[in-house]
Motif scaffolding. Structure first.
Motif, PDB file in Angstrom:
ATOM      1  N   LYS A   1       0.827  -1.190   0.000  1.00 49.73           N
ATOM      2  CA  LYS A   1       0.000   0.000   0.000  1.00 49.73           C
ATOM      3  C   LYS A   1       0.877   1.260   0.000  1.00 49.73           C
ATOM      4  O   LYS A   1       0.592   2.203  -0.730  1.00 49.73           O
ATOM      5  N   ILE A   2       1.914   1.241   0.794  1.00 50.31           N
ATOM      6  CA  ILE A   2       2.819   2.393   0.846  1.00 50.31           C
ATOM      7  C   ILE A   2       3.574   2.525  -0.471  1.00 50.31           C
ATOM      8  O   ILE A   2       3.752   3.642  -0.973  1.00 50.31           O
ATOM      9  N   ARG A   3       3.992   1.422  -1.025  1.00 50.29           N
ATOM     10  CA  ARG A   3       4.700   1.456  -2.312  1.00 50.29           C
ATOM     11  C   ARG A   3       3.807   2.059  -3.399  1.00 50.29           C
ATOM     12  O   ARG A   3       4.271   2.862  -4.223  1.00 50.29           O
ATOM     13  N   ASN A   4       2.531   1.717  -3.410  1.00 49.73           N
ATOM     14  CA  ASN A   4       1.600   2.294  -4.379  1.00 49.73           C
ATOM     15  C   ASN A   4       1.473   3.796  -4.184  1.00 49.73           C
ATOM     16  O   ASN A   4       1.432   4.551  -5.161  1.00 49.73           O
ATOM     17  N   LEU A   5       1.409   4.223  -2.946  1.00 52.42           N
ATOM     18  CA  LEU A   5       1.311   5.645  -2.661  1.00 52.42           C
ATOM     19  C   LEU A   5       2.567   6.382  -3.125  1.00 52.42           C
ATOM     20  O   LEU A   5       2.478   7.457  -3.712  1.00 52.42           O
ATOM     21  N   ILE A   6       3.707   5.800  -2.892  1.00 51.48           N
ATOM     22  CA  ILE A   6       4.970   6.401  -3.336  1.00 51.48           C
ATOM     23  C   ILE A   6       4.996   6.506  -4.863  1.00 51.48           C
ATOM     24  O   ILE A   6       5.386   7.538  -5.416  1.00 51.48           O
ATOM     25  N   ASP A   7       4.565   5.457  -5.539  1.00 50.12           N
ATOM     26  CA  ASP A   7       4.516   5.478  -7.003  1.00 50.12           C
ATOM     27  C   ASP A   7       3.561   6.558  -7.509  1.00 50.12           C
ATOM     28  O   ASP A   7       3.863   7.281  -8.461  1.00 50.12           O
ATOM     29  N   GLU A   8       2.405   6.680  -6.873  1.00 51.37           N
ATOM     30  CA  GLU A   8       1.436   7.714  -7.262  1.00 51.37           C
ATOM     31  C   GLU A   8       2.022   9.107  -7.052  1.00 51.37           C
ATOM     32  O   GLU A   8       1.833   9.998  -7.886  1.00 51.37           O
ATOM     33  N   CYS A   9       2.727   9.299  -5.956  1.00 48.09           N
ATOM     34  CA  CYS A   9       3.352  10.593  -5.680  1.00 48.09           C
ATOM     35  C   CYS A   9       4.415  10.917  -6.727  1.00 48.09           C
ATOM     36  O   CYS A   9       4.519  12.058  -7.175  1.00 48.09           O
ATOM     37  N   ARG A  10       5.183   9.933  -7.101  1.00 47.96           N
ATOM     38  CA  ARG A  10       6.210  10.146  -8.143  1.00 47.96           C
ATOM     39  C   ARG A  10       5.560  10.513  -9.471  1.00 47.96           C
ATOM     40  O   ARG A  10       6.017  11.427 -10.168  1.00 47.96           O
ATOM     41  N   GLN A  11       4.513   9.808  -9.840  1.00 50.35           N
ATOM     42  CA  GLN A  11       3.819  10.104 -11.091  1.00 50.35           C
ATOM     43  C   GLN A  11       3.217  11.506 -11.059  1.00 50.35           C
ATOM     44  O   GLN A  11       3.275  12.241 -12.047  1.00 50.35           O
ATOM     45  N   TRP A  12       2.639  11.863  -9.929  1.00 46.88           N
ATOM     46  CA  TRP A  12       2.070  13.191  -9.791  1.00 46.88           C
ATOM     47  C   TRP A  12       3.156  14.253  -9.930  1.00 46.88           C
ATOM     48  O   TRP A  12       2.971  15.251 -10.621  1.00 46.88           O
ATOM     49  N   ASN A  13       4.281  14.023  -9.292  1.00 45.56           N
ATOM     50  CA  ASN A  13       5.388  14.974  -9.347  1.00 45.56           C
ATOM     51  C   ASN A  13       5.912  15.115 -10.777  1.00 45.56           C
ATOM     52  O   ASN A  13       6.257  16.223 -11.206  1.00 45.56           O
ATOM     53  N   GLU A  14       5.958  14.023 -11.522  1.00 49.52           N
ATOM     54  CA  GLU A  14       6.381  14.078 -12.919  1.00 49.52           C
ATOM     55  C   GLU A  14       5.418  14.929 -13.748  1.00 49.52           C
ATOM     56  O   GLU A  14       5.851  15.725 -14.584  1.00 49.52           O
ATOM     57  N   ARG A  15       4.109  14.770 -13.519  1.00 46.05           N
ATOM     58  CA  ARG A  15       3.122  15.603 -14.234  1.00 46.05           C
ATOM     59  C   ARG A  15       3.309  17.074 -13.874  1.00 46.05           C
ATOM     60  O   ARG A  15       3.238  17.947 -14.747  1.00 46.05           O
ATOM     61  N   PHE A  16       3.563  17.337 -12.600  1.00 44.72           N
ATOM     62  CA  PHE A  16       3.796  18.714 -12.163  1.00 44.72           C
ATOM     63  C   PHE A  16       5.021  19.296 -12.871  1.00 44.72           C
ATOM     64  O   PHE A  16       4.974  20.409 -13.375  1.00 44.72           O
ATOM     65  N   GLU A  17       6.098  18.544 -12.907  1.00 49.14           N
ATOM     66  CA  GLU A  17       7.327  19.010 -13.556  1.00 49.14           C
ATOM     67  C   GLU A  17       7.092  19.269 -15.042  1.00 49.14           C
ATOM     68  O   GLU A  17       7.607  20.252 -15.586  1.00 49.14           O
ATOM     69  N   GLN A  18       6.330  18.405 -15.700  1.00 49.02           N
ATOM     70  CA  GLN A  18       6.035  18.601 -17.119  1.00 49.02           C
ATOM     71  C   GLN A  18       5.246  19.888 -17.338  1.00 49.02           C
ATOM     72  O   GLN A  18       5.484  20.609 -18.309  1.00 49.02           O
ATOM     73  N   MET A  19       4.308  20.180 -16.455  1.00 56.19           N
ATOM     74  CA  MET A  19       3.531  21.413 -16.574  1.00 56.19           C
ATOM     75  C   MET A  19       4.427  22.627 -16.421  1.00 56.19           C
ATOM     76  O   MET A  19       4.232  23.634 -17.091  1.00 56.19           O
ATOM     77  N   GLN A  20       5.412  22.553 -15.554  1.00 54.14           N
ATOM     78  CA  GLN A  20       6.287  23.675 -15.287  1.00 54.14           C
ATOM     79  C   GLN A  20       7.315  23.905 -16.399  1.00 54.14           C
ATOM     80  O   GLN A  20       7.800  25.007 -16.571  1.00 54.14           O
ATOM     81  N   GLN A  21       7.636  22.866 -17.153  1.00 56.36           N
ATOM     82  CA  GLN A  21       8.677  22.972 -18.169  1.00 56.36           C
ATOM     83  C   GLN A  21       8.165  23.452 -19.520  1.00 56.36           C
ATOM     84  O   GLN A  21       8.953  23.794 -20.379  1.00 56.36           O
ATOM     85  N   GLY A  22       6.883  23.474 -19.708  1.00 59.71           N
ATOM     86  CA  GLY A  22       6.331  23.896 -20.988  1.00 59.71           C
ATOM     87  C   GLY A  22       6.580  25.374 -21.247  1.00 59.71           C
ATOM     88  O   GLY A  22       6.844  26.153 -20.333  1.00 59.71           O
ATOM     89  N   GLU A  23       6.503  25.759 -22.502  1.00 58.38           N
ATOM     90  CA  GLU A  23       6.727  27.158 -22.842  1.00 58.38           C
ATOM     91  C   GLU A  23       5.470  28.005 -22.633  1.00 58.38           C
ATOM     92  O   GLU A  23       5.527  29.214 -22.690  1.00 58.38           O
ATOM     93  N   HIS A  24       4.338  27.340 -22.397  1.00 56.76           N
ATOM     94  CA  HIS A  24       3.087  28.047 -22.133  1.00 56.76           C
ATOM     95  C   HIS A  24       2.634  27.757 -20.715  1.00 56.76           C
ATOM     96  O   HIS A  24       2.873  26.682 -20.183  1.00 56.76           O
ATOM     97  N   TYR A  25       1.958  28.720 -20.113  1.00 58.01           N
ATOM     98  CA  TYR A  25       1.435  28.513 -18.772  1.00 58.01           C
ATOM     99  C   TYR A  25       0.178  27.653 -18.845  1.00 58.01           C
ATOM    100  O   TYR A  25      -0.668  27.869 -19.710  1.00 58.01           O
ATOM    101  N   PRO A  26       0.043  26.691 -17.959  1.00 60.28           N
ATOM    102  CA  PRO A  26      -1.165  25.851 -17.943  1.00 60.28           C
ATOM    103  C   PRO A  26      -2.388  26.665 -17.511  1.00 60.28           C
ATOM    104  O   PRO A  26      -2.272  27.682 -16.834  1.00 60.28           O
TER     105      PRO A  26
END
Length: 69
Positions: A1-26
């Protein structure tokens, strides 16, 4: 259960980073959706605080703009 939560947090953080790296504001709705996805984590994530602050600033700007026009 904790491993799943950690994986979800990592995926969420990756989406956040992708939003921040774009040339346009979300869109505000994109930030709100990202924030809602992370609410169930119940973990203190620094990027989550940034998203929350960005949402508050955008809503403030939107309300001020609507009052002018």
């Amino acid at each position: 259960k904790i491993r799943n939560l950690i994986d979800e947090c990592r995926q969420w953080n990756e989406r956040f980073e992708q939003m921040q790296q774009g040339e346009h504001y979300p869109f505000l709705s994109s930030y709100e959706q990202l924030y809602e996805q992370a609410r169930h984590f119940h973990i203190d994530l620094e990027p989550l605080k940034q998203v929350e602050q960005t949402i508050l600033q955008a809503r403030s700007w939107l309300e001020k703009t609507q009052a002018v026009f």
